[in-house]
Design a protein around this motif. Structure first.
Motif, mmCIF file in Angstrom:
data_model
loop_
_atom_site.group_PDB
_atom_site.id
_atom_site.type_symbol
_atom_site.label_atom_id
_atom_site.label_comp_id
_atom_site.label_asym_id
_atom_site.label_seq_id
_atom_site.Cartn_x
_atom_site.Cartn_y
_atom_site.Cartn_z
ATOM 1 N N ALA A 1 0.837 -1.209 0.000
ATOM 2 C CA ALA A 1 0.000 0.000 0.000
ATOM 3 C C ALA A 1 0.866 1.251 0.000
ATOM 4 N N MET A 2 1.966 1.201 0.741
ATOM 5 C CA MET A 2 2.857 2.367 0.791
ATOM 6 C C MET A 2 3.417 2.660 -0.596
ATOM 7 N N LEU A 3 3.850 1.595 -1.272
ATOM 8 C CA LEU A 3 4.401 1.770 -2.609
ATOM 9 C C LEU A 3 3.342 2.264 -3.578
ATOM 10 N N LYS A 4 2.200 1.580 -3.546
ATOM 11 C CA LYS A 4 1.162 1.868 -4.527
ATOM 12 C C LYS A 4 0.596 3.283 -4.386
ATOM 13 N N TYR A 5 0.428 3.739 -3.142
ATOM 14 C CA TYR A 5 -0.235 5.031 -2.933
ATOM 15 C C TYR A 5 0.714 6.128 -2.457
ATOM 16 N N GLY A 6 2.017 5.823 -2.459
ATOM 17 C CA GLY A 6 2.976 6.842 -2.045
ATOM 18 C C GLY A 6 2.810 7.256 -0.591
ATOM 19 N N VAL A 7 2.436 6.311 0.287
ATOM 20 C CA VAL A 7 2.329 6.612 1.719
ATOM 21 C C VAL A 7 3.734 6.588 2.303
ATOM 22 N N GLU A 8 4.109 7.678 2.965
ATOM 23 C CA GLU A 8 5.501 7.765 3.390
ATOM 24 C C GLU A 8 5.758 7.267 4.797
ATOM 25 N N ASP A 9 4.682 7.048 5.569
ATOM 26 C CA ASP A 9 4.881 6.625 6.954
ATOM 27 C C ASP A 9 3.938 5.464 7.272
ATOM 28 N N ILE A 10 4.515 4.305 7.596
ATOM 29 C CA ILE A 10 3.707 3.093 7.841
ATOM 30 C C ILE A 10 2.756 3.293 9.032
ATOM 31 N N ARG A 11 3.127 4.192 9.968
ATOM 32 C CA ARG A 11 2.296 4.397 11.160
ATOM 33 C C ARG A 11 0.931 4.988 10.823
ATOM 34 N N GLN A 12 0.839 5.608 9.645
ATOM 35 C CA GLN A 12 -0.463 6.156 9.202
ATOM 36 C C GLN A 12 -1.559 5.087 9.204
ATOM 37 N N PHE A 13 -1.181 3.847 8.889
ATOM 38 C CA PHE A 13 -2.182 2.782 8.802
ATOM 39 C C PHE A 13 -2.797 2.449 10.157
ATOM 40 N N TYR A 14 -2.112 2.841 11.240
ATOM 41 C CA TYR A 14 -2.553 2.413 12.569
ATOM 42 C C TYR A 14 -3.033 3.554 13.460
ATOM 43 N N LEU A 15 -3.145 4.767 12.890
ATOM 44 C CA LEU A 15 -3.559 5.915 13.687
ATOM 45 C C LEU A 15 -5.069 6.112 13.688
ATOM 46 N N ASN A 16 -5.765 5.411 12.800
ATOM 47 C CA ASN A 16 -7.224 5.560 12.687
ATOM 48 C C ASN A 16 -7.661 7.004 12.462
ATOM 49 N N ASP A 17 -6.915 7.699 11.635
ATOM 50 C CA ASP A 17 -7.256 9.079 11.314
ATOM 51 C C ASP A 17 -8.074 9.073 10.023
ATOM 52 N N GLN A 18 -9.337 9.510 10.165
ATOM 53 C CA GLN A 18 -10.240 9.469 8.997
ATOM 54 C C GLN A 18 -9.733 10.311 7.834
ATOM 55 N N ARG A 19 -8.972 11.367 8.143
ATOM 56 C CA ARG A 19 -8.471 12.215 7.044
ATOM 57 C C ARG A 19 -7.535 11.401 6.151
ATOM 58 N N PHE A 20 -6.848 10.430 6.756
ATOM 59 C CA PHE A 20 -5.971 9.552 5.976
ATOM 60 C C PHE A 20 -6.788 8.385 5.386
ATOM 61 N N LEU A 21 -7.469 7.660 6.254
ATOM 62 C CA LEU A 21 -8.167 6.442 5.803
ATOM 63 C C LEU A 21 -9.263 6.749 4.790
ATOM 64 N N GLY A 22 -9.910 7.918 4.945
ATOM 65 C CA GLY A 22 -11.018 8.292 4.069
ATOM 66 C C GLY A 22 -10.611 8.485 2.611
#
Ligand code: PHE
Length: 348
Positions: free
Chosen positions: A321-342
């Motif tokens: 997912a990081m590669l495909k969507y250019g996510v730079e921080d793996i911790r984003q997946f575990y913060l439950n921040d709707q601004r990211f997950l949405g």
């Protein structure tokens, strides 16, 4: 005529009082004040005994008229006040049907779950079964049964959360291989499975490390399975995840549970192999580890390695997912921040 005057004055006062009343409660008080047992009209009428007999009918009639008028005025005012109150209430309760409705916020499947479900669909379509393992594992299945005995140097590659000396949080999904192998009845056909789930490692969290992440394990064991089958399967997987035109390459590597072992790269989907920051100028991106199942792993599960063999692979949805969507921080997946997950709404 004294009595008549009194009555006329009383009527005038009553009408004035009623006119000034501001509530139904006040109206009731006025009614009692004039018409009640101890009311003003009642006390005026008590003076009737002093009126001469010939005047009495006239005064009596007058008194009745006054009472009727006061009563009528009271009723009218009461009705008017009630109407006014009702109108006020209706006004305050008006519903503006032209206002836009409140938006219902909808969640969405977590991006990592989406990736795992996509993989599950693809492998189910190829006749694989999905096998779930447990996140709390024994040292024996997590390591020994996948050919990592005590003191094996490769154990250092997977820093482990131990619960007791024998119980741990699994460091990879490979123990599910061992559990599936020992259960499978090969007289009924090949074993083809994938196992998605969470794994844990004692890493210090940073942009590229998380103490908890995900893996999807794959295992195919049958007679006459070759490395070409492995490569074909991985090619399909890469195309499904990164696009039809992607090709892959295999590089020799080492895992204790596969021999030979490979690391699998997909041609960089950002620069198409020309070299960029995503692929660190190499044109390739590593996406998973794989290999031909080590005979020792089969034998420990009671499978005859001279008859049966196959391949295994393990890939990381987080990294994908990081590669495909250019996510730079793996911790984003575990913060439950709707601004990211949405941002990851499943299409269709
Ligand atoms: N279990 C390995 C890891 O976590 C990945 C892997 C699985 C490699 C299966 C080869 C075959 O690093």
């Amino acid at each position: 005529m004294e009595m008549e005057e009194k009555l006329a004055q009383l009527l005038a006062e009553a009408v004035k009082d009623i006119d000034q009343a501001a509530s139904v409660k006040e109206i009731e008080a006025i009614r009692i004040g004039y018409l009640g047992k101890k009311g003003q009209l009642t006390s005026v009428l008590k003076g009737m005994k002093d009126v001469s007999p010939q005047d009495r009918p006239i005064i009596g009639k007058k008194a009745n008229e006054v009472r009727d008028q006061v009563t009528q005025t009271l009723t009218d005012k009461k009705e008017a006040l009630e109407k006014e109150a009702l109108e006020k209430q209706l006004e305050s309760e008006t519903i503006d049907v032209t206002l836009p409705g409140r938006q219902v916020k909808k969640g969405q499947t977590h991006i990592l779950t989406q990736i795992m479900e996509k993989m599950e669909d693809m492998f189910l379509g190829m006749g694989y079964e999905i096998v779930e393992g447990t996140e709390v594992e024994t040292d024996y299945y997590n390591f020994e049964r996948v050919n990592l005995p005590q003191d094996h140097p490769a154990r250092d590659m997977q820093d482990t959360f131990y619960i007791t000396p024998e119980l741990l949080l699994r460091t990879h999904t490979s123990p599910v291989q061992a559990r599936a192998l020992e259960k499978h009845d090969f007289s009924k056909g090949p074993l083809k499975m994938i196992s998605p789930g969470k794994v844990y490692r004692r890493d210090t969290d940073d942009a590229t490390h998380s103490h908890q992440f995900h893996q999807i394990e794959g295992l195919v064991i049958d007679k006459h399975v070759t490395m070409a089958d492995l490569k074909g399967t991985l090619e399909l997987l890469a195309k499904k995840m990164f696009g039809e035109e992607r090709d892959i390459r295999l590089r020799p590597s080492y895992f204790p549970f596969t021999e030979p072992s490979v690391e699998v790269d997909v041609r960089c989907f950002k620069c198409d192999g020309k070299g960029c920051s995503v692929c660190k100028q190499t044109g390739w991106i590593e996406i998973l580890g794989a290999g031909m199942t080590h005979p020792e792993v089969l034998e420990m599960s009671g499978v005859d390695s001279t008859v049966y063999g196959g391949f295994a692979f393990g890939l990381g949805p987080d990294r994908m997912a990081m590669l495909k969507y250019g996510v730079e921080d793996i911790r984003q997946f575990y913060l439950n921040d709707q601004r990211f997950l949405g941002q990851f709404k499943r299409k269709g």
